[in-house]
Design an enzyme around this catalytic site. Structure first.
Site, PDB file in Angstrom:
ATOM      1  N   HIS A 167       0.799  -1.228   0.000  1.00  0.00           N
ATOM      2  CA  HIS A 167       0.000   0.000   0.000  1.00  0.00           C
ATOM      3  C   HIS A 167       0.837   1.286   0.000  1.00  0.00           C
ATOM      4  O   HIS A 167       0.452   2.284  -0.588  1.00  0.00           O
ATOM      5  CB  HIS A 167      -1.004  -0.002   1.168  1.00  0.00           C
ATOM      6  N   ASP A 168       2.009   1.275   0.649  1.00  0.00           N
ATOM      7  CA  ASP A 168       2.807   2.503   0.753  1.00  0.00           C
ATOM      8  C   ASP A 168       3.994   2.532  -0.198  1.00  0.00           C
ATOM      9  O   ASP A 168       4.917   3.341  -0.003  1.00  0.00           O
ATOM     10  CB  ASP A 168       3.321   2.672   2.195  1.00  0.00           C
TER      11      ASP A 168
ATOM     12  N   LYS B  87       5.866   5.648  -1.470  1.00  0.00           N
ATOM     13  CA  LYS B  87       6.800   6.459  -0.678  1.00  0.00           C
ATOM     14  C   LYS B  87       8.201   6.423  -1.264  1.00  0.00           C
ATOM     15  O   LYS B  87       9.028   7.274  -0.945  1.00  0.00           O
ATOM     16  CB  LYS B  87       6.806   5.989   0.778  1.00  0.00           C
TER      17      LYS B  87
ATOM     18  N   HIS C  20       1.924  10.039  -2.634  1.00  0.00           N
ATOM     19  CA  HIS C  20       2.424   8.660  -2.634  1.00  0.00           C
ATOM     20  C   HIS C  20       1.399   7.610  -3.093  1.00  0.00           C
ATOM     21  O   HIS C  20       1.793   6.631  -3.727  1.00  0.00           O
ATOM     22  CB  HIS C  20       3.092   8.284  -1.296  1.00  0.00           C
TER      23      HIS C  20
ATOM     24  N   HIS D 297      -5.912   4.143  -0.315  1.00  0.00           N
ATOM     25  CA  HIS D 297      -5.826   3.803   1.114  1.00  0.00           C
ATOM     26  C   HIS D 297      -5.808   5.025   2.030  1.00  0.00           C
ATOM     27  O   HIS D 297      -5.845   4.869   3.258  1.00  0.00           O
ATOM     28  CB  HIS D 297      -4.627   2.878   1.389  1.00  0.00           C
ATOM     29  N   HIS D 298      -5.779   6.250   1.468  1.00  0.00           N
ATOM     30  CA  HIS D 298      -5.895   7.446   2.311  1.00  0.00           C
ATOM     31  C   HIS D 298      -7.209   8.195   2.081  1.00  0.00           C
ATOM     32  O   HIS D 298      -7.347   9.344   2.502  1.00  0.00           O
ATOM     33  CB  HIS D 298      -4.710   8.397   2.095  1.00  0.00           C
TER      34      HIS D 298
ATOM     35  N   ASP E 106      -3.944   0.284   8.686  1.00  0.00           N
ATOM     36  CA  ASP E 106      -2.802   1.199   8.630  1.00  0.00           C
ATOM     37  C   ASP E 106      -2.875   2.206   9.783  1.00  0.00           C
ATOM     38  O   ASP E 106      -1.898   2.427  10.512  1.00  0.00           O
ATOM     39  CB  ASP E 106      -2.856   1.926   7.269  1.00  0.00           C
TER      40      ASP E 106
HETATM   41 FE   LIG Z   1       0.083   5.636   2.908  1.00  0.00          FE
END
Ligand SMILES: [Fe+2]
Length: 214
Positions: free
Chosen positions: A85-86, A89, A114, A138-139, A167
């Site tokens: 998911h991240d 970054k 990101h 996801h944000h 998260d």
């Molecule tokens: Fe994230």
């Protein structure tokens, strides 16, 4: 103005993209699952002191999946989505991700790129749409005030709603150089308070029940 095109010129992303460029040539020897695992760890190394965050997020997401009686196939995809998911970054300046104090508006603008950068990194791997959607969304917040697209309620894909909760819970219960971790009980109180605002209310109550039973 900082654009996602600028962000993906980051050296970490260039390294990933050159690996992807070699993919057709090395198709016989490169296992996509392995590439995804390497990518998820690379993404985690950016800005998550202490490590283990993506594995924790995957574990909480799978706990919810079990509570929701998801199929084995769905759980497999969800786990992969949680691990990745991240990944975006990789495209954000490390000095921002590791900054100990509060971020300024321009820095936040970069961090908020990101999810879309992560989607772009993973698209050439032809991973399932549900995984790309999770990375991108996801944000998002259940009340529609999240990013990047301001999706609201059920418009947010289910996996993304699950990963958002997992998260946030892991972030709240983990120490950072600039703040102490919340206890599990306090973090669950925040989850309950944010039901219908940050989090899907059904997922929030299911998560609290499952965690209480542990
Ligand atoms: Fe994230």
């Amino acid at each position: 103005m900082f654009s996602s095109e600028d962000a993906v010129s980051h050296p970490g992303v260039s390294a990933v993209e050159s690996l992807l460029d070699e993919r057709p040539r090395r198709r016989a020897t490169v296992n996509v699952e392995h590439v995804l695992t390497v990518l998820s760890r690379a993404g985690e190394s950016m800005g998550t002191p202490g490590g283990g965050h993506v594995e924790h997020v995957a574990a909480y997401a799978l706990l919810l999946a079990q509570g929701l009686d998801m199929s084995f196939q769905a759980r497999t995809l969800l786990r992969r989505a949680a691990l990745l998911h991240d990944i975006g970054k990789l495209g954000i300046d490390e000095s921002i991700l590791l900054k100990k104090g509060p971020l300024g508006p321009a820095e936040w603008e970069q961090v908020m790129l990101h999810p879309s950068i992560g989607e772009r990194i993973c698209r050439p791997l032809r991973v399932e749409k549900s995984i790309l959607d999770t990375i991108r969304h996801h944000h998002e917040r259940y009340d529609g005030t999240g990013y990047p697209d301001g999706l609201k309620g059920q418009e947010i894909p289910l996996f993304a709603r699950i990963v958002a909760l997992a998260d946030a819970y892991d972030a709240m219960t983990s120490s950072r150089p600039y703040r102490k971790a919340l206890s599990p009980a306090d973090a669950l109180r925040v989850v309950t308070k944010e039901a219908g605002k940050q989090f899907d209310p059904v997922l929030a109550s299911t998560f609290c029940e499952l965690m209480d039973r542990r």
